[in-house]
Design a protein around this motif. Structure first.
Motif, mmCIF file in Angstrom:
data_model
loop_
_atom_site.group_PDB
_atom_site.id
_atom_site.type_symbol
_atom_site.label_atom_id
_atom_site.label_comp_id
_atom_site.label_asym_id
_atom_site.label_seq_id
_atom_site.Cartn_x
_atom_site.Cartn_y
_atom_site.Cartn_z
ATOM 1 N N CYS A 52 47.030 42.646 45.374
ATOM 2 C CA CYS A 52 45.995 41.904 46.250
ATOM 3 C C CYS A 52 44.772 42.551 45.971
ATOM 4 O O CYS A 52 44.672 43.818 46.011
ATOM 5 N N SER A 59 40.744 39.720 41.089
ATOM 6 C CA SER A 59 41.365 38.286 41.192
ATOM 7 C C SER A 59 41.780 37.682 39.744
ATOM 8 O O SER A 59 42.827 37.441 39.429
ATOM 9 N N TRP A 63 45.554 37.350 38.761
ATOM 10 C CA TRP A 63 46.188 36.121 38.346
ATOM 11 C C TRP A 63 46.537 36.062 36.922
ATOM 12 O O TRP A 63 47.726 35.203 36.848
ATOM 13 N N TYR A 149 50.339 37.924 42.733
ATOM 14 C CA TYR A 149 48.912 38.311 43.030
ATOM 15 C C TYR A 149 48.401 37.500 43.982
ATOM 16 O O TYR A 149 48.746 36.329 43.771
ATOM 17 N N GLN A 150 47.829 38.069 45.213
ATOM 18 C CA GLN A 150 47.134 37.399 46.195
ATOM 19 C C GLN A 150 45.756 37.865 46.353
ATOM 20 O O GLN A 150 45.571 38.974 46.445
ATOM 21 N N ALA A 151 44.847 36.844 46.196
ATOM 22 C CA ALA A 151 43.554 37.138 46.540
ATOM 23 C C ALA A 151 43.157 37.148 48.232
ATOM 24 O O ALA A 151 42.825 36.028 48.735
#
Length: 453
Positions: A52, A59, A63, A149-151
């Motif tokens: 993250c 990001s 991603w 993946y997390q923003a």
């Protein structure tokens, strides 16, 4: 190909500690991914990595590595000026390549009236097709892949997305605003689903520390001491002489301390000593990097983090060493050299000896040596002072104050940017002027205070 890196010894600590986690720990969560160096360290470990971050640059990479599309487009206000980028943006590797290349030159958009920025922008546009194709080819061969993946804010991510029994690794930004400043131009020109997040201030860092260290398996890197975590301090890495040490806290009982090995070489010239009068001839002489490291370690303030110069010069009067200075190659303006370091020897009986070092740095002889070393025409010099005062007494009167802003280094209040023309006088004329304006204040009854501090 990503910005920045983690030093080899710190990589070793991460790899060693993660390798001791029980076999059932197959999913590892990396917070504040930044340039994904931690993930690259563990790329071949067989672990499934989850990451993250909150910045556009990170990001876009995250991603892509997680197999998703990149929801990034040009902002409306930039669409006309940068419309030529749109054919390269395919939502996957093509878009990522645009972001990565853009991080190098987008800060110059809108500043084309400056000759250097204008030339650089034209050069990037003329070569962009080739650069983009090369970057896409490198991206597509990356072996690293992410499970997700997390923003989003790291504290929110830990609280809502990470299982309580999962191992966590994080090296949060050392100073608030680090990545915001570095990649501000990307946010200026590209629209994306920006997460909302609080500044990673002391309160947020305390929350982060609690959420990381409450887990059974963790690795946490911080640039400050945390007393209650002393039992978990497993390593300390200092990658440069007087650089910021990184404390590594971990649930694994294995320790390592890494200090920089600085190459030193002797400087045989005698130093100007208290009670000794200056001679008659000011001159400069090249120093090797080892010799410069020796005198820098002796005389430069230990609060200043040293960099690596392109060239270093000793300042002498007759045969006595009175100081040294170092230049770095031009970065943005091809005709402007950067004064990386300048300092006098101490103690002496001359309270304004630091200004004599500057007179030498601004001389035609220093200009000639810099141009010969850097193979270009150099007409200006810039430098930066970090200080508690709104002006630098050392630079005042010799250099022009170009800007004053709050320091990004918490050890200082101000960041002052100074500049001047190069080659303003010969060494002989500069020495005569220094004697007239500053040499008469010499005192021969004891050591001086360092006017540079």
């Amino acid at each position: 190909m990503f910005h920045g890196s983690i030093p080899t010894d710190l990589r070793a600590i991460i790899h060693e500690h993660a390798g001791t986690w029980p076999g059932q720990a197959t999913d590892v969560y990396v917070g504040c991914s930044g340039n994904f160096t931690i993930e690259r360290v563990l790329a071949h470990s067989g672990l499934t990595l989850h990451s993250c971050d909150v910045q556009l640059y990170s990001s876009a990479i995250g991603w892509y590595l997680a197999g998703g599309t990149l929801p990034i487009s040009l902002r409306d206000e930039s669409a006309e000026e940068l419309a030529w980028l749109e054919p390269y943006m395919d939502g996957r590797a093509g878009t990522l390549a645009v972001i990565m290349l853009g991080s190098r030159w987008l800060q110059w958009v809108g500043r084309e009236q400056h000759p250097y920025y204008g030339r650089m922008l034209r050069a990037y546009r003329d070569q962009f097709e080739r650069l983009h194709a090369q970057t896409v080819a490198k991206i597509e061969t990356l072996p690293l892949r992410l499970g997700s993946y997390q923003a989003m804010d790291v504290n929110e991510w830990l609280a809502t997305q990470v299982p309580e029994d999962a191992p966590v690794i994080t090296f949060p930004p050392f100073f608030a605003g680090d990545y915001e400043q570095q990649f501000a131009a990307l946010d200026q020109h590209f629209a994306w689903p920006e997460p909302t997040y609080p500044t990673l201030d002391d309160t947020a860092k305390a929350t982060l520390i609690d959420r990381v260290t409450s887990r059974r398996h963790f690795i946490l890197g911080l640039h400050f001491d945390v007393e209650e975590l002393t039992p978990y301090l497993r390593g300390q890495v200092q990658t440069a002489n007087r650089g910021v040490p990184i404390n590594v806290y971990s649930s694994v009982p294995r320790s390592r301390i890494v200090r920089p090995a600085q190459r030193l070489e002797p400087v045989t010239s005698p130093r100007l000593a208290p009670g000794r009068r200056l001679g008659e001839r000011l001159r400069i002489a090249p120093l090797t990097m080892g010799q410069f490291a020796t005198v820098r370690s002796q005389y430069m303030s230990h609060r200043i983090r040293p960099g690596t110069p392109t060239m270093a010069l000793a300042v002498l009067v007759d045969d006595a060493l009175v100081g040294a200075f170092a230049f770095s190659s031009p970065k943005y303006d091809p005709h402007s050299v950067y004064l990386l370091s300048d300092f006098p020897v101490a103690p002496t009986s001359y309270p304004r000896l630091a200004k004599l070092v500057l007179y030498a740095a601004l001389s035609t002889e220093a200009q000639f040596l810099a141009q010969r070393t850097m193979n270009g025409r150099l007409t200006h010099m810039t430098t930066t002072a970090f200080t508690e005062r709104p002006v630098s007494m050392k630079y005042r009167g010799l250099l022009s104050l170009r800007s004053r802003k709050d320091s990004t280094d918490p050890a200082y209040r101000y960041q002052l940017d100074y500049g001047s023309e190069l080659g303003r006088w010969s060494l002989a004329d500069g020495f005569a002027e220094w004697r007239r304006r500053h040499g008469q204040t010499e005192r021969l009854d004891g050591p001086e205070e360092d006017p540079a501090q």
